[in-house]
Design a protein around this motif. Structure first.
Motif, PDB file in Angstrom:
ATOM      1  N   VAL A 168      -4.328 -41.193  -6.567  1.00  0.00           N
ATOM      2  CA  VAL A 168      -3.085 -40.861  -7.266  1.00  0.00           C
ATOM      3  C   VAL A 168      -2.389 -39.692  -6.575  1.00  0.00           C
ATOM      4  O   VAL A 168      -1.185 -39.733  -6.295  1.00  0.00           O
ATOM      5  N   LEU A 169      -3.153 -38.653  -6.285  1.00  0.00           N
ATOM      6  CA  LEU A 169      -2.568 -37.498  -5.609  1.00  0.00           C
ATOM      7  C   LEU A 169      -2.030 -37.883  -4.238  1.00  0.00           C
ATOM      8  O   LEU A 169      -1.009 -37.350  -3.788  1.00  0.00           O
ATOM      9  N   ASP A 170      -2.683 -38.835  -3.590  1.00  0.00           N
ATOM     10  CA  ASP A 170      -2.243 -39.261  -2.263  1.00  0.00           C
ATOM     11  C   ASP A 170      -0.879 -39.933  -2.327  1.00  0.00           C
ATOM     12  O   ASP A 170       0.014 -39.632  -1.519  1.00  0.00           O
ATOM     13  N   VAL A 171      -0.654 -40.847  -3.304  1.00  0.00           N
ATOM     14  CA  VAL A 171       0.642 -41.531  -3.368  1.00  0.00           C
ATOM     15  C   VAL A 171       1.737 -40.601  -3.879  1.00  0.00           C
ATOM     16  O   VAL A 171       2.929 -40.879  -3.688  1.00  0.00           O
ATOM     17  N   GLN A 216       3.863 -44.296 -12.118  1.00  0.00           N
ATOM     18  CA  GLN A 216       3.789 -43.828 -10.731  1.00  0.00           C
ATOM     19  C   GLN A 216       5.180 -43.535 -10.180  1.00  0.00           C
ATOM     20  O   GLN A 216       5.428 -42.461  -9.608  1.00  0.00           O
ATOM     21  N   VAL A 217       6.117 -44.457 -10.350  1.00  0.00           N
ATOM     22  CA  VAL A 217       7.448 -44.258  -9.773  1.00  0.00           C
ATOM     23  C   VAL A 217       8.201 -43.152 -10.515  1.00  0.00           C
ATOM     24  O   VAL A 217       8.992 -42.413  -9.916  1.00  0.00           O
ATOM     25  N   LEU A 218       7.937 -42.969 -11.816  1.00  0.00           N
ATOM     26  CA  LEU A 218       8.500 -41.836 -12.539  1.00  0.00           C
ATOM     27  C   LEU A 218       8.034 -40.519 -11.928  1.00  0.00           C
ATOM     28  O   LEU A 218       8.833 -39.609 -11.670  1.00  0.00           O
ATOM     29  N   ALA A 219       6.718 -40.414 -11.727  1.00  0.00           N
ATOM     30  CA  ALA A 219       6.153 -39.179 -11.181  1.00  0.00           C
ATOM     31  C   ALA A 219       6.677 -38.916  -9.777  1.00  0.00           C
ATOM     32  O   ALA A 219       7.016 -37.775  -9.423  1.00  0.00           O
ATOM     33  N   GLN A 220       6.749 -39.956  -8.952  1.00  0.00           N
ATOM     34  CA  GLN A 220       7.255 -39.782  -7.589  1.00  0.00           C
ATOM     35  C   GLN A 220       8.715 -39.355  -7.593  1.00  0.00           C
ATOM     36  O   GLN A 220       9.125 -38.471  -6.820  1.00  0.00           O
ATOM     37  N   ALA A 221       9.534 -39.968  -8.452  1.00  0.00           N
ATOM     38  CA  ALA A 221      10.950 -39.604  -8.518  1.00  0.00           C
ATOM     39  C   ALA A 221      11.114 -38.164  -8.984  1.00  0.00           C
ATOM     40  O   ALA A 221      12.005 -37.431  -8.504  1.00  0.00           O
ATOM     41  N   LEU A 222      10.272 -37.733  -9.909  1.00  0.00           N
ATOM     42  CA  LEU A 222      10.334 -36.351 -10.378  1.00  0.00           C
ATOM     43  C   LEU A 222       9.968 -35.377  -9.264  1.00  0.00           C
ATOM     44  O   LEU A 222      10.632 -34.348  -9.064  1.00  0.00           O
TER      45      LEU A 222
END
Length: 289
Positions: free
Chosen positions: A11-14, A43-49
């Motif tokens: 998770v931390l990697d992506v 996942q995409v929420l966290a990445q966008a944030l």
């Protein structure tokens, strides 16, 4: 805490987005595998944030986000995160982030950031009488003995320990139909002292259960035949600092379902009773008659 760093590592990697300094507001991300072959919304929420946060001064943290899931993402394709700088004010900063595949958005999200400030202070208390996480069975206990690809995926790949107060919906409907649900969550390994990362991981984690009250109230479960479920939009407000490697209690409800859509809401408390966040999500929830 049981130290299982390998569970959190993927998770931390992506969440470590690639970034070319020549394009300071554009980031590239990858996806974790999922049983249904679609990009996980959390996942995409966290990445966008995190993409938006990378364009903001470090002393400003996100206090709210509002996003729409527009298309199902494809796991095998990279995701481009394009950040638009909407406002840089004296106290608040606003960013719009589009998550793109093949040039079209799969998520569009606005996030507001604020510098730390003093002001009016109050919060609802944590409900009384909720059993602690040590008194409850985890998803690993429930799904671990089951020889099924999906059960094996969630017990071998999950990065969070999830414990339902009134019984999980993994294997069948709840004994009592109710629009209320309480769930304990905690990351499976200690995490860095990075408040932006913890807030992103909270967005990641809560997407797993936000629509479960709709299933619980309607008498459905994750194994209901013909179930079709997908997040449509997501609103989140962080009230105070949070650590997702400590136990968090989600107090959930669903006020309404209609037209193939259901609304889920949650208040998130730390184990010491502090209200740290509020969440709302509407989703498509269809179960054949």
């Amino acid at each position: 805490m049981t130290d299982q760093p390998d569970r959190m590592a993927p998770v931390l990697d992506v969440l470590r987005l690639e970034h070319d300094p020549a394009t300071p507001d554009v980031f590239q991300g990858r996806s974790l595998p999922q049983p249904n072959g679609r990009v996980f919304g959390g996942q995409v929420l966290a990445q966008a944030l995190l993409a938006a946060g990378a364009t903001v001064a470090e002393d400003r943290l996100p206090h709210s986000l509002h996003g729409y899931f527009l298309r199902a993402g494809v796991i095998e394709q990279p995701i481009t995160f394009a950040v638009e700088r909407l406002r840089d004010g004296r106290s608040f900063t606003a960013r719009r982030t589009h998550a793109l595949q093949d040039g079209v958005p799969i998520l569009s999200m606005i996030t507001s950031f604020q510098e730390r400030q003093d002001g009016i202070e109050y919060a609802d208390p944590i409900p009384e009488g909720i059993p602690g996480p040590d008194e409850l069975r985890s998803a690993f206990d429930i799904l671990g003995p089951i020889d099924h690809p999906v059960a094996k995926f969630w017990t071998q790949e999950a990065a969070f320990d999830v414990r339902h107060v009134d019984g999980a919906l993994y294997l069948g409907p709840a004994r009592v139909r109710s629009g209320r649900q309480a769930v304990w969550f905690r990351a499976l390994a200690p995490l860095p002292d990075d408040q932006l990362l913890h807030r992103a991981l909270l967005a990641y984690a809560c997407d797993q259960v936000m629509l479960e009250p709709v299933l619980r109230r309607s008498g459905a479960s994750w194994v209901s035949r013909g179930l079709s479920i997908a997040s449509l939009d997501h609103g989140m407000w962080w009230h105070r600092d949070v650590r997702v490697d400590d136990w968090l209690l989600y107090i959930q409800s669903t006020p309404s379902a209609q037209g193939g859509r259901g609304l889920g809401a949650a208040r998130v408390f730390s184990q010491d009773g502090t209200l740290v966040a509020s969440v709302a999500q509407e989703g498509m929830v269809r179960v054949p008659d």
